[in-house]
Design a protein around this motif. Structure first.
Motif, PDB file in Angstrom:
ATOM      1  N   CYS A 103      -9.049   8.094 -10.011  1.00  0.00           N
ATOM      2  CA  CYS A 103      -7.679   7.583  -9.824  1.00  0.00           C
ATOM      3  C   CYS A 103      -6.952   8.334  -8.715  1.00  0.00           C
ATOM      4  O   CYS A 103      -6.286   7.723  -7.880  1.00  0.00           O
ATOM      5  CB  CYS A 103      -6.895   7.673 -11.129  1.00  0.00           C
ATOM      6  SG  CYS A 103      -7.406   6.473 -12.353  1.00  0.00           S
ATOM      7  N   LEU A 153      -8.460   7.368  -5.295  1.00  0.00           N
ATOM      8  CA  LEU A 153      -8.061   6.009  -4.904  1.00  0.00           C
ATOM      9  C   LEU A 153      -6.596   5.953  -4.484  1.00  0.00           C
ATOM     10  O   LEU A 153      -6.248   5.289  -3.496  1.00  0.00           O
ATOM     11  CB  LEU A 153      -8.317   5.024  -6.050  1.00  0.00           C
ATOM     12  CG  LEU A 153      -9.767   4.691  -6.347  1.00  0.00           C
ATOM     13  CD1 LEU A 153      -9.870   3.849  -7.616  1.00  0.00           C
ATOM     14  CD2 LEU A 153     -10.408   3.971  -5.177  1.00  0.00           C
ATOM     15  N   MET A 154      -5.736   6.640  -5.216  1.00  0.00           N
ATOM     16  CA  MET A 154      -4.297   6.575  -4.931  1.00  0.00           C
ATOM     17  C   MET A 154      -3.908   7.451  -3.739  1.00  0.00           C
ATOM     18  O   MET A 154      -3.143   7.029  -2.887  1.00  0.00           O
ATOM     19  CB  MET A 154      -3.496   7.004  -6.163  1.00  0.00           C
ATOM     20  CG  MET A 154      -3.764   6.136  -7.361  1.00  0.00           C
ATOM     21  SD  MET A 154      -3.184   4.465  -7.130  1.00  0.00           S
ATOM     22  CE  MET A 154      -1.519   4.639  -7.619  1.00  0.00           C
ATOM     23  N   ARG A 155      -4.423   8.668  -3.692  1.00  0.00           N
ATOM     24  CA  ARG A 155      -3.987   9.607  -2.670  1.00  0.00           C
ATOM     25  C   ARG A 155      -4.655   9.365  -1.320  1.00  0.00           C
ATOM     26  O   ARG A 155      -3.999   9.403  -0.287  1.00  0.00           O
ATOM     27  CB  ARG A 155      -4.261  11.032  -3.127  1.00  0.00           C
ATOM     28  CG  ARG A 155      -3.795  12.066  -2.103  1.00  0.00           C
ATOM     29  CD  ARG A 155      -3.790  13.429  -2.662  1.00  0.00           C
ATOM     30  NE  ARG A 155      -2.757  13.468  -3.708  1.00  0.00           N
ATOM     31  CZ  ARG A 155      -2.482  14.540  -4.404  1.00  0.00           C
ATOM     32  NH1 ARG A 155      -3.143  15.637  -4.207  1.00  0.00           N
ATOM     33  NH2 ARG A 155      -1.539  14.518  -5.321  1.00  0.00           N
ATOM     34  N   GLN A 198      -6.623   6.653  -0.538  1.00  0.00           N
ATOM     35  CA  GLN A 198      -6.768   5.220  -0.246  1.00  0.00           C
ATOM     36  C   GLN A 198      -8.199   4.845   0.156  1.00  0.00           C
ATOM     37  O   GLN A 198      -8.399   4.013   1.037  1.00  0.00           O
ATOM     38  CB  GLN A 198      -5.784   4.803   0.842  1.00  0.00           C
ATOM     39  CG  GLN A 198      -4.359   5.236   0.605  1.00  0.00           C
ATOM     40  CD  GLN A 198      -3.502   4.116   0.046  1.00  0.00           C
ATOM     41  OE1 GLN A 198      -3.705   2.982   0.390  1.00  0.00           O
ATOM     42  NE2 GLN A 198      -2.568   4.471  -0.803  1.00  0.00           N
ATOM     43  N   LEU A 199      -9.161   5.478  -0.469  1.00  0.00           N
ATOM     44  CA  LEU A 199     -10.560   5.143  -0.211  1.00  0.00           C
ATOM     45  C   LEU A 199     -10.939   3.879  -0.975  1.00  0.00           C
ATOM     46  O   LEU A 199     -10.290   3.508  -1.948  1.00  0.00           O
ATOM     47  CB  LEU A 199     -11.479   6.280  -0.647  1.00  0.00           C
ATOM     48  CG  LEU A 199     -11.528   7.520   0.230  1.00  0.00           C
ATOM     49  CD1 LEU A 199     -12.433   8.565  -0.395  1.00  0.00           C
ATOM     50  CD2 LEU A 199     -12.012   7.181   1.616  1.00  0.00           C
TER      51      LEU A 199
END
Length: 114
Positions: free
Chosen positions: A79, A82-84, A86-87
């Protein structure tokens, strides 16, 4: 070979029971939650308790707990990646898999299987 057939039958019965329970509960998302992992774990522990004995079943249960803790850490790491950063999902899961391995084997090395 007999043990595999027993695992198949016991696992199938328990998976079916959990799926039925999940289907009766609301919201319907419980059906997926109760469908596989708990029922397979119970079937495995039941067979481990009946065949090799309580000591082996205890070791199995501890390793399942370590795996669950590692999965929770893996989920948090995915999480955050993905959030930090943006992969995309695939690189994030590959990177987070290293965290899962570290936590799972760290717990196993630190506390052992029993």
């Amino acid at each position: 070979m007999t043990e595999y057939i027993l695992r198949f039958i016991v696992g199938g019965v328990i998976v079916s029971a959990f799926a039925t329970l999940g289907d009766m509960l609301r919201p319907k998302s419980f059906a997926g939650l109760l469908g596989a992992a708990p029922s397979v774990a119970l079937a495995t522990l039941g067979i481990a308790l009946a065949r090799p004995g309580p000591g082996y079943a205890a070791a199995e249960s501890w390793t399942m707990i370590y795996g669950a803790v590692a999965l929770a850490c893996y989920s948090v790491v995915v999480c955050h990646i993905l959030m930090r950063f943006q992969l995309a999902a695939l690189p994030a899961t590959i990177l987070a898999f290293a965290a899962w391995l570290a936590v799972a084997f760290g717990l196993l090395a630190g506390f052992g299987g029993a």
